[in-house]
Write a protein that holds these residues in place. Structure first.
Motif, PDB file in Angstrom:
ATOM      1  N   ARG A 192      73.450  75.028 -16.757  1.00 13.91           N
ATOM      2  CA  ARG A 192      73.961  75.366 -18.094  1.00 13.91           C
ATOM      3  C   ARG A 192      75.458  75.670 -18.030  1.00 13.91           C
ATOM      4  N   GLU A 193      75.875  76.340 -16.978  1.00 12.53           N
ATOM      5  CA  GLU A 193      77.296  76.650 -16.831  1.00 12.53           C
ATOM      6  C   GLU A 193      78.113  75.374 -16.667  1.00 12.53           C
ATOM      7  N   ILE A 194      77.582  74.408 -15.927  1.00 12.57           N
ATOM      8  CA  ILE A 194      78.259  73.123 -15.766  1.00 12.57           C
ATOM      9  C   ILE A 194      78.443  72.449 -17.125  1.00 12.57           C
ATOM     10  N   LEU A 195      77.417  72.538 -17.979  1.00 18.80           N
ATOM     11  CA  LEU A 195      77.478  71.904 -19.295  1.00 18.80           C
ATOM     12  C   LEU A 195      78.445  72.617 -20.233  1.00 18.80           C
ATOM     13  N   GLY A 196      78.654  73.907 -20.010  1.00 17.71           N
ATOM     14  CA  GLY A 196      79.597  74.655 -20.826  1.00 17.71           C
ATOM     15  C   GLY A 196      79.109  74.956 -22.221  1.00 17.71           C
ATOM     16  N   THR A 197      77.785  75.049 -22.419  1.00 12.15           N
ATOM     17  CA  THR A 197      77.214  75.388 -23.727  1.00 12.15           C
ATOM     18  C   THR A 197      75.964  76.226 -23.527  1.00 12.15           C
ATOM     19  N   ASP A 198      75.691  77.090 -24.493  1.00 13.23           N
ATOM     20  CA  ASP A 198      74.473  77.906 -24.442  1.00 13.23           C
ATOM     21  C   ASP A 198      73.329  77.270 -25.225  1.00 13.23           C
ATOM     22  N   ASP A 199      73.594  76.170 -25.915  1.00  9.68           N
ATOM     23  CA  ASP A 199      72.581  75.505 -26.730  1.00  9.68           C
ATOM     24  C   ASP A 199      71.944  74.398 -25.900  1.00  9.68           C
ATOM     25  N   VAL A 200      70.959  74.775 -25.067  1.00 12.89           N
ATOM     26  CA  VAL A 200      70.393  73.845 -24.089  1.00 12.89           C
ATOM     27  C   VAL A 200      68.871  73.887 -24.130  1.00 12.89           C
ATOM     28  N   ALA A 201      68.265  72.925 -23.440  1.00 18.06           N
ATOM     29  CA  ALA A 201      66.804  72.855 -23.351  1.00 18.06           C
ATOM     30  C   ALA A 201      66.422  72.186 -22.045  1.00 18.06           C
ATOM     31  N   GLN A 202      65.163  72.390 -21.633  1.00 16.92           N
ATOM     32  CA  GLN A 202      64.605  71.605 -20.549  1.00 16.92           C
ATOM     33  C   GLN A 202      64.415  70.175 -21.043  1.00 16.92           C
ATOM     34  N   VAL A 203      64.387  69.226 -20.128  1.00 15.43           N
ATOM     35  CA  VAL A 203      64.385  67.825 -20.529  1.00 15.43           C
ATOM     36  C   VAL A 203      63.217  67.489 -21.448  1.00 15.43           C
ATOM     37  N   TRP A 204      62.011  67.974 -21.121  1.00 12.98           N
ATOM     38  CA  TRP A 204      60.863  67.599 -21.960  1.00 12.98           C
ATOM     39  C   TRP A 204      60.926  68.280 -23.324  1.00 12.98           C
ATOM     40  N   ASP A 205      61.466  69.487 -23.368  1.00 12.18           N
ATOM     41  CA  ASP A 205      61.616  70.152 -24.660  1.00 12.18           C
ATOM     42  C   ASP A 205      62.641  69.429 -25.532  1.00 12.18           C
ATOM     43  N   TRP A 206      63.698  68.902 -24.904  1.00 14.00           N
ATOM     44  CA  TRP A 206      64.699  68.142 -25.654  1.00 14.00           C
ATOM     45  C   TRP A 206      64.075  66.881 -26.256  1.00 14.00           C
ATOM     46  N   VAL A 207      63.275  66.172 -25.445  1.00 11.49           N
ATOM     47  CA  VAL A 207      62.615  64.963 -25.943  1.00 11.49           C
ATOM     48  C   VAL A 207      61.672  65.298 -27.088  1.00 11.49           C
ATOM     49  N   MET A 208      60.868  66.344 -26.921  1.00 14.51           N
ATOM     50  CA  MET A 208      59.898  66.713 -27.958  1.00 14.51           C
ATOM     51  C   MET A 208      60.599  67.129 -29.249  1.00 14.51           C
ATOM     52  N   ALA A 209      61.739  67.809 -29.120  1.00 15.37           N
ATOM     53  CA  ALA A 209      62.494  68.187 -30.317  1.00 15.37           C
ATOM     54  C   ALA A 209      62.952  66.953 -31.078  1.00 15.37           C
ATOM     55  N   ARG A 210      63.345  65.900 -30.357  1.00 14.42           N
ATOM     56  CA  ARG A 210      63.777  64.678 -31.021  1.00 14.42           C
ATOM     57  C   ARG A 210      62.608  63.966 -31.695  1.00 14.42           C
ATOM     58  N   LEU A 211      61.398  64.188 -31.203  1.00 12.19           N
ATOM     59  CA  LEU A 211      60.222  63.549 -31.805  1.00 12.19           C
ATOM     60  C   LEU A 211      59.663  64.332 -32.983  1.00 12.19           C
ATOM     61  N   GLY A 212      60.145  65.587 -33.157  1.00 11.90           N
ATOM     62  CA  GLY A 212      59.705  66.363 -34.307  1.00 11.90           C
ATOM     63  C   GLY A 212      59.196  67.751 -34.009  1.00 11.90           C
ATOM     64  N   ALA A 213      59.144  68.152 -32.713  1.00  5.02           N
ATOM     65  CA  ALA A 213      58.660  69.489 -32.365  1.00  5.02           C
ATOM     66  C   ALA A 213      59.693  70.544 -32.735  1.00  5.02           C
ATOM     67  N   ASN A 214      59.218  71.771 -32.929  1.00  4.95           N
ATOM     68  CA  ASN A 214      60.134  72.897 -33.038  1.00  4.95           C
ATOM     69  C   ASN A 214      60.837  73.072 -31.698  1.00  4.95           C
ATOM     70  N   VAL A 215      62.077  73.491 -31.713  1.00  5.45           N
ATOM     71  CA  VAL A 215      62.810  73.672 -30.456  1.00  5.45           C
ATOM     72  C   VAL A 215      62.257  74.909 -29.753  1.00  5.45           C
ATOM     73  N   ARG A 216      61.558  74.687 -28.680  1.00  7.29           N
ATOM     74  CA  ARG A 216      60.927  75.780 -27.945  1.00  7.29           C
ATOM     75  C   ARG A 216      61.135  75.580 -26.458  1.00  7.29           C
ATOM     76  N   GLN A 217      60.757  76.577 -25.700  1.00  7.42           N
ATOM     77  CA  GLN A 217      60.827  76.536 -24.242  1.00  7.42           C
ATOM     78  C   GLN A 217      59.403  76.486 -23.694  1.00  7.42           C
ATOM     79  N   SER A 218      58.944  75.316 -23.307  1.00  7.28           N
ATOM     80  CA  SER A 218      57.589  75.154 -22.791  1.00  7.28           C
ATOM     81  C   SER A 218      57.536  75.653 -21.354  1.00  7.28           C
ATOM     82  N   ARG A 219      56.599  76.564 -21.070  1.00 13.86           N
ATOM     83  CA  ARG A 219      56.529  77.146 -19.722  1.00 13.86           C
ATOM     84  C   ARG A 219      55.089  77.252 -19.262  1.00 13.86           C
ATOM     85  N   TRP A 220      54.902  77.010 -17.990  1.00 19.40           N
ATOM     86  CA  TRP A 220      53.604  77.109 -17.318  1.00 19.40           C
ATOM     87  C   TRP A 220      53.212  78.580 -17.176  1.00 19.40           C
TER      88      TRP A 220
END
Length: 418
Positions: A105-133
């Motif tokens: 996240r520090e490399i990206l320089g933004t606090d508005d981030v997601a895990q890869v699968w959460d980012w994909v799901m958000a683009r498909l219509g999911a609420n932006v969430r943090q999916s965790r085991w």
């Protein structure tokens, strides 16, 4: 026929698995990452992941009752803009799992981030969430937490997918592979294969949990073990070096006798993780003579990966394994599976569907559809497993000797570093 669908966003492609209520795979699909050959090391264009996921889903030809996406981790994606920082980036590589995310996240320089699968799901219509085991620590700044298997939205009809399909919270590929491989019953173990590999062993949860243990999908069962660094990667390297495809190298390795005629390999192209956890170690090839060639090096590389798994197992001081499940691309090689069975002296189970991460994502989709319990909510055996075959071990003295040399060579390499 009713089906659920799981997608694995892997290192090289996205792969989808559709299954029915009996856990039978009824369709598969895949999607390539357009332009990936031009990506900088450890970076990726998220739009290519999304397009590949949609391609893989559509290739199955199934309208599923639910969709779940999982994938490589740690990989951090900016919610707007690009590129992403992937698991191959050195950011935070010597730190713990959560700290690696924060370094990305520090490399990206933004606090508005997601895990890869959460980012994909958000683009498909999911609420932006943090999916965790279950048992995973919550990542600060990655969105509100959702449990793996929980419905987090519905497709919005964009990107060529049907409208209103339930979207289910995912997890990292390793956890999905453990779930699919049945590593929720003590005595079962898994090598997830891929570029790295490793050994995960199911054990009964002790009264005082090991802080380094992972939770399995089943109640009362933990997973211990660790990853290695260069299993499939060794074959990729050798393929580039020789100009031969990996399939040809595997065929050549089968022509060389066990023990590789004295050639030995330390497979530490990117350092060693478990059990030494020394990123400064590097690969070595010893025992070469004028009569040796690519076939001998290929055979020795395959044997070295099995020795690495045995080294992890010995470091755990556990009772004997009942079975080792082999997954990923390495599981498609009969000679590689036989070497692992022989070196570890344990039956190897080879699933018909070797992409266990995608199969595990489909299990999560099924949990979201109400077909099966969520991970962490039921005992062992509550979920289907893919059908497969069993490879019986043939114990060999040459492997016992080779394993001893493997450990001694690694010890000597560490001493030289010091």
């Amino acid at each position: 026929m009713s089906a659920v669908l799981g997608v694995d966003v892997g290192s090289n492609a996205a792969r989808a698995v559709a299954m029915n209520r009996d856990g039978e795979v009824i369709a598969v699909g895949s999607g390539v990452y357009e332009g990936a050959e031009g990506w900088a090391q450890g970076r990726a264009e998220p739009a290519a992941w999304l397009a590949a996921v949609v391609e893989a889903i559509n290739e199955t030809g199934v309208r599923p009752a639910a969709i779940c996406v999982g994938g490589q981790s740690p990989t951090t994606v900016p919610m707007s803009g690009s590129p992403a920082v992937t698991v191959l980036h050195p950011a935070g590589a010597t730190l713990g799992f959560e700290e690696q995310h924060y370094a990305q996240r520090e490399i990206l320089g933004t606090d508005d981030v997601a895990q890869v699968w959460d980012w994909v799901m958000a683009r498909l219509g999911a609420n932006v969430r943090q999916s965790r085991w279950p048992g995973d620590a919550t990542l600060r700044g990655y969105g509100r937490r959702a449990a793996t298997g929980q419905v987090i939205g519905h497709t919005d009809g964009a990107h060529g997918l049907p409208h209103d399909i339930p979207l289910v919270a995912g997890a990292q590929d390793a956890f999905f592979a453990f779930w699919a491989g049945g590593v929720d019953t003590p005595g079962r173990a898994l090598d997830p294969g891929g570029r790295t590999g490793g050994l995960a062993v199911a054990v009964e949860s002790p009264q005082e949990r090991d802080p380094h243990a992972m939770r399995s999908a089943a109640t009362g069962v933990d997973i211990v073990g660790g990853p290695v660094s260069s299993h499939g990667l060794m074959m990729e390297w050798l393929s580039r070096l020789t100009g031969r495809p990996i399939s040809e190298l595997l065929d050549l390795a089968e022509l060389v006798p066990p023990g590789a005629d004295g050639v030995s390999v330390l497979p530490y192209l990117e350092g060693e993780r478990a059990p030494r956890w020394n990123r400064e170690l590097r690969a070595e090839i010893t025992g070469l003579g004028s009569g040796h060639g690519p076939a001998h090096i290929a055979r020795a590389a395959l044997e070295s990966t099995a020795y690495g798994l045995r080294h992890i197992l010995d470091s755990l001081s556990l009772p004997a394994l009942d079975v080792l499940v082999c997954a990923g691309a390495p599981a498609r090689s009969p000679v590689w599976c036989q070497i692992k069975a022989d070196v570890l002296d344990v039956p190897v189970e080879v699933p018909e569907e070797t992409d266990l991460a995608a199969y595990g994502a489909a299990l999560s989709a099924g949990a979201g559809a109400g077909w099966w319990p969520l991970p962490g909510d039921a005992p062992s055996g509550s979920w289907p497993r893919p059908a497969g075959r069993v490879v019986r071990p043939v114990p060999r003295q040459v492997y016992r000797d080779g394993y001893k040399r493997f450990v001694e060579s690694g010890d000597a390499a560490e001493r030289r570093l010091r």
